[in-house]
Design a protein around this motif. Structure first.
Motif, PDB file in Angstrom:
ATOM      1  N   THR A   1       0.938  -1.155   0.043  1.00  0.00           N
ATOM      2  CA  THR A   1      -0.066   0.089   0.076  1.00  0.00           C
ATOM      3  C   THR A   1       1.106   1.140  -0.091  1.00  0.00           C
ATOM      4  N   ALA A   2       0.177   2.374  -0.172  1.00  0.00           N
ATOM      5  CA  ALA A   2       1.048   3.701  -0.171  1.00  0.00           C
ATOM      6  C   ALA A   2       1.728   3.558   1.194  1.00  0.00           C
ATOM      7  N   ALA A   3       1.303   3.156   2.557  1.00  0.00           N
ATOM      8  CA  ALA A   3       1.797   3.181   3.659  1.00  0.00           C
ATOM      9  C   ALA A   3       3.029   2.258   3.961  1.00  0.00           C
ATOM     10  N   ALA A   4       3.018   1.183   3.308  1.00  0.00           N
ATOM     11  CA  ALA A   4       4.187   0.046   3.543  1.00  0.00           C
ATOM     12  C   ALA A   4       3.922  -0.947   2.600  1.00  0.00           C
ATOM     13  N   VAL A   5       5.113  -1.732   2.314  1.00  0.00           N
ATOM     14  CA  VAL A   5       5.067  -2.783   1.767  1.00  0.00           C
ATOM     15  C   VAL A   5       5.502  -3.879   2.623  1.00  0.00           C
ATOM     16  N   ILE A   6       4.830  -4.910   2.956  1.00  0.00           N
ATOM     17  CA  ILE A   6       4.720  -5.833   3.660  1.00  0.00           C
ATOM     18  C   ILE A   6       5.538  -7.073   3.049  1.00  0.00           C
ATOM     19  N   ALA A   7       6.650  -7.182   3.482  1.00  0.00           N
ATOM     20  CA  ALA A   7       7.503  -8.320   2.709  1.00  0.00           C
ATOM     21  C   ALA A   7       8.010  -9.417   3.745  1.00  0.00           C
ATOM     22  N   ALA A   8       8.174 -10.728   3.231  1.00  0.00           N
ATOM     23  CA  ALA A   8       9.140 -11.644   4.056  1.00  0.00           C
ATOM     24  C   ALA A   8      10.615 -11.447   3.521  1.00  0.00           C
ATOM     25  N   HIS A   9      11.200 -10.780   4.501  1.00  0.00           N
ATOM     26  CA  HIS A   9      12.642 -10.752   4.225  1.00  0.00           C
ATOM     27  C   HIS A   9      13.327 -11.958   3.865  1.00  0.00           C
ATOM     28  N   ARG A  10      14.722 -11.661   3.533  1.00  0.00           N
ATOM     29  CA  ARG A  10      15.253 -13.043   2.890  1.00  0.00           C
ATOM     30  C   ARG A  10      15.596 -13.940   4.129  1.00  0.00           C
ATOM     31  N   THR A  11      15.682 -13.299   5.515  1.00  0.00           N
ATOM     32  CA  THR A  11      16.115 -14.211   6.574  1.00  0.00           C
ATOM     33  C   THR A  11      14.755 -14.790   7.297  1.00  0.00           C
ATOM     34  N   GLY A  12      13.520 -14.394   6.519  1.00  0.00           N
ATOM     35  CA  GLY A  12      12.341 -15.148   6.912  1.00  0.00           C
ATOM     36  C   GLY A  12      11.498 -14.232   7.875  1.00  0.00           C
ATOM     37  N   HIS A  13      11.922 -12.976   8.428  1.00  0.00           N
ATOM     38  CA  HIS A  13      11.353 -12.147   8.962  1.00  0.00           C
ATOM     39  C   HIS A  13      10.183 -11.361   7.977  1.00  0.00           C
ATOM     40  N   VAL A  14       9.046 -11.233   8.762  1.00  0.00           N
ATOM     41  CA  VAL A  14       8.153 -10.484   7.968  1.00  0.00           C
ATOM     42  C   VAL A  14       7.912  -9.223   8.532  1.00  0.00           C
ATOM     43  N   LEU A  15       7.967  -8.085   7.745  1.00  0.00           N
ATOM     44  CA  LEU A  15       7.961  -6.760   8.257  1.00  0.00           C
ATOM     45  C   LEU A  15       7.763  -5.853   7.218  1.00  0.00           C
ATOM     46  N   ALA A  16       7.687  -4.454   7.698  1.00  0.00           N
ATOM     47  CA  ALA A  16       7.247  -3.559   6.539  1.00  0.00           C
ATOM     48  C   ALA A  16       8.498  -3.057   5.844  1.00  0.00           C
ATOM     49  N   ASN A  17       8.513  -3.050   4.521  1.00  0.00           N
ATOM     50  CA  ASN A  17       9.582  -2.708   3.651  1.00  0.00           C
ATOM     51  C   ASN A  17      10.722  -3.250   3.801  1.00  0.00           C
ATOM     52  N   ALA A  18      10.905  -4.610   4.135  1.00  0.00           N
ATOM     53  CA  ALA A  18      11.950  -5.540   4.378  1.00  0.00           C
ATOM     54  C   ALA A  18      13.061  -5.085   5.219  1.00  0.00           C
ATOM     55  N   GLY A  19      12.589  -3.984   6.175  1.00  0.00           N
ATOM     56  CA  GLY A  19      13.613  -3.512   7.308  1.00  0.00           C
ATOM     57  C   GLY A  19      14.193  -2.387   6.736  1.00  0.00           C
ATOM     58  N   ILE A  20      14.177  -2.181   5.498  1.00  0.00           N
ATOM     59  CA  ILE A  20      14.849  -0.636   4.732  1.00  0.00           C
ATOM     60  C   ILE A  20      14.287   0.465   5.474  1.00  0.00           C
ATOM     61  N   ASP A  21      15.226   1.203   5.772  1.00  0.00           N
ATOM     62  CA  ASP A  21      15.044   2.413   6.690  1.00  0.00           C
ATOM     63  C   ASP A  21      15.828   3.843   6.128  1.00  0.00           C
ATOM     64  N   VAL A  22      15.593   4.970   6.346  1.00  0.00           N
ATOM     65  CA  VAL A  22      15.893   6.120   6.326  1.00  0.00           C
ATOM     66  C   VAL A  22      16.154   6.985   7.691  1.00  0.00           C
TER      67      VAL A  22
END
Length: 239
Positions: free
Chosen positions: A78-99
């Protein structure tokens, strides 16, 4: 820089020393920075899938490409966030990418998770134990949202020398003597959540918290890591 050396210097400056059973909760951001996980969005070439995700969410194609490269699966966007399964297996917003709390974040620089947070925790623990000669647990923590709840909570994404879970099923009892049937306590996540309150989420500048009183869960071996606390896909009721 050496995170271990910086922690030891801070302890010495405060006139404290490590005790057997201490747990150090370390912000993912400083681990990622030390490991060189900073990237410029301009360096990502958006694929067809990234453009499709950008169109669906209204977000920058380069950012979508970064998320795709850090993920094994995109679950919802969505415009708010992309919920992704990170390659480590954790599920979170934007694959943990942050600014946030990142120099150049306003100019398109982003910070990715460590390549292997559990390995990062093991390496840090080894350095700290060598310097202190006592048993220490290490948690690498990041803030994550939770399904069906508002707000973020500190979560363990890397762990060494600490019980990730405490399985009470079939062993513990409730107040009335009934055997516990479903109770598995998330030890590492609980400690990460507690420490996050001391570390803060903004400009507090406190990237490490020392937790005492939880030595019963500190182990001699590094253990299986935070990844052992992820629910297997076979038990996932939503995927």
């Amino acid at each position: 820089m050496s995170i271990a050396q910086a922690i030891c210097a801070s302890m010495e400056a405060e006139g404290d020393q490590f005790r057997d059973g201490d747990i150090l909760v370390v912000a993912q951001k400083i681990v990622s920075k030390v490991e060189g996980r900073t990237r410029d969005l301009a360096g990502f070439s958006a694929s067809k899938e990234a453009h499709e995700l950008s169109h669906a969410t209204g977000r920058d194609p380069a950012m979508m490409q970064a998320i795709l490269e850090e993920s094994s699966q995109i679950l919802r966007g969505t415009a708010a966030a992309v919920i992704a399964a990170h390659r480590t297996g954790h599920v979170l917003a934007n694959a943990g990418i942050d600014v946030s709390n990142l120099d150049g974040g306003a100019e398109g620089r982003v910070l990715l998770w460590p390549l292997d947070p559990d390995d990062s925790a093991r390496s840090l623990r080894a350095e700290l134990q060598k310097a202190s000669e006592v048993r220490i647990g290490v948690v690498i923590a990041d803030s994550m949202g939770r399904a069906w709840r508002i707000g973020t909570l500190g979560n363990a994404i890397g762990c060494a020398g600490l019980a990730v879970l405490e399985d009470r099923r079939g062993t513990g009892t409730d107040l009335y003597g009934r055997t516990l049937q479903a109770t598995v306590i998330a030890i590492a996540d609980s400690i990460a959540a507690m420490a996050a309150l001391a570390m803060g989420e903004g400009a507090e500048g406190t990237p490490v918290a020392l937790v005492r009183g939880c030595a019963r869960w500190v182990t001699s071996e590094d253990g299986p890591g935070a990844i052992s606390g992820l629910r297997p896909i076979a038990q996932d009721m939503f995927r």
